[in-house]
Design an enzyme around this catalytic site. Sequence first.
Site, PDB file in Angstrom:
ATOM      1  N   HIS A  75       0.813  -1.219   0.000  1.00 32.36           N
ATOM      2  CA  HIS A  75       0.000   0.000   0.000  1.00 32.36           C
ATOM      3  C   HIS A  75       0.842   1.262   0.000  1.00 32.36           C
ATOM      4  CE1 HIS A  75       0.099   0.976   4.436  1.00 32.36           C
ATOM      5  NE2 HIS A  75       0.218  -0.333   4.578  1.00 32.36           N
ATOM      6  N   ASP A 192       5.881   1.940   6.825  1.00 34.09           N
ATOM      7  CA  ASP A 192       4.619   1.226   6.649  1.00 34.09           C
ATOM      8  C   ASP A 192       3.780   2.062   5.674  1.00 34.09           C
ATOM      9  OD1 ASP A 192       2.178  -0.089   6.892  1.00 34.09           O
ATOM     10  OD2 ASP A 192       1.770   0.665   8.910  1.00 34.09           O
ATOM     11  N   GLU A 226      -5.412   1.324   2.526  1.00 33.24           N
ATOM     12  CA  GLU A 226      -5.146   0.238   3.479  1.00 33.24           C
ATOM     13  C   GLU A 226      -5.222   0.702   4.920  1.00 33.24           C
ATOM     14  OE1 GLU A 226      -3.102  -2.577   6.091  1.00 33.24           O
ATOM     15  OE2 GLU A 226      -2.604  -0.472   5.740  1.00 33.24           O
ATOM     16  N   GLU A 227      -4.694   1.889   5.201  1.00 34.75           N
ATOM     17  CA  GLU A 227      -4.641   2.364   6.583  1.00 34.75           C
ATOM     18  C   GLU A 227      -6.025   2.612   7.181  1.00 34.75           C
ATOM     19  OE1 GLU A 227      -2.263   2.154   8.468  1.00 34.75           O
ATOM     20  OE2 GLU A 227      -0.383   2.424   7.386  1.00 34.75           O
ATOM     21  N   ASP A 246       3.540  -6.203   3.598  1.00 40.16           N
ATOM     22  CA  ASP A 246       3.325  -5.096   4.527  1.00 40.16           C
ATOM     23  C   ASP A 246       4.347  -5.223   5.642  1.00 40.16           C
ATOM     24  OD1 ASP A 246       2.198  -2.867   5.730  1.00 40.16           O
ATOM     25  OD2 ASP A 246       0.137  -3.586   5.502  1.00 40.16           O
ATOM     26  N   HIS A 326       3.703   2.796  13.207  1.00 35.79           N
ATOM     27  CA  HIS A 326       2.773   3.912  13.415  1.00 35.79           C
ATOM     28  C   HIS A 326       3.362   4.971  14.346  1.00 35.79           C
ATOM     29  CE1 HIS A 326      -1.255   2.027  11.885  1.00 35.79           C
ATOM     30  NE2 HIS A 326      -0.238   1.861  11.055  1.00 35.79           N
TER      31      HIS A 326
END
Length: 349
Positions: A75, A192, A226-227, A246, A326
């Site tokens: 992503h 990410d 995706e998030e 991922d 994150h």
Amino acid sequence: MTLPLAPQLNREYIVSQLEALLSIPSPSGYCMDIMKHMEAETERLGYQLEKTPKGNGIITIPGEKSDQVIGISAHLDTLGAMVRSIKLNGMIRFTPVGGYAMHTVEGEYCLIHTRDGRKYAGTVLSTKASVHVFSDARDWKREEANMEIRIDELVKTKADTEGLGISAGDFISWEPRTRILPNGFIKSRHLDDKASVAALLGFMEWLKREGRTPSRTLKLILSTYEEVGHGSSNIPADITEMIAVDMGALGDDLSATEQDVSICAKDSSGPYDYQMTSRLIELAKREKLAYAVDIYPHYGSDASAALRGGSNIRAALIGPGVHASHGMERTHVDAIAGTAALLLAYVIE
């Protein structure tokens, strides 16, 4: 096929592409610029990127067998925010895009992207930003209602900020603060999942450079939501197997490191396909890759979204180990190259 594959990958290319990807703001739903970059780079490599109505990208690589199609997803979208409202004092109240802890963005520099193309710099702060002023500044709960963005413009009122063209619904991107170190470590926001996208580019560059054809047709899916949970909820109907690429989660009782390819056996959506996961483990051993098999308890992938969307597929999940996901993330070029090498081993029989 000459073994091992990992040393054959062009690491300089992978790292340069990752650096370029990290420099392009792309919070979920605001991926137009980064998709243009991927379109141009895909074409330069000799492939074609097709865009879906939703905004995802699909790159088809014909294989020796066309009746079986493998989907490989990564992503392009990242965490970010949107303007929720403008306060009377000209500060911005924001709403998160993606699932992050609010304390991980406190003090971060950001850009506000207006609908007419203007960009304004700002900083994320607590509404009680100074210990010299507020006695409870240290204990003030870091939650959405207690956070705001200070704009680096001469604004003192709501009307001043509105006069800049800023309004509710404008996207906000975080400064990535990318650092590429001589020892192979890469630290940045948004590894990410841009580290995985860089692995896919390295994967494609090797296929084109070596003139190799995968055993089965491939459809590489670049997702843009995706998030927020629905990146690849709809995938081409001819895909029978899907590998989500991922970031690998690290910490607690998980065994992967930042130099490893992480193979996920189960996440919050349940176990991944037994045969695919077993084959990936077997190939990682054969390729002499640094790898780990782990369980991600608080995680979902594009493969999870495809399964929940009703796709009748087998699915697996791999990716480079990324520390502090994150938050202020870090990985290593070994893990990115290892991920690309494992994908190549899987698709070239």
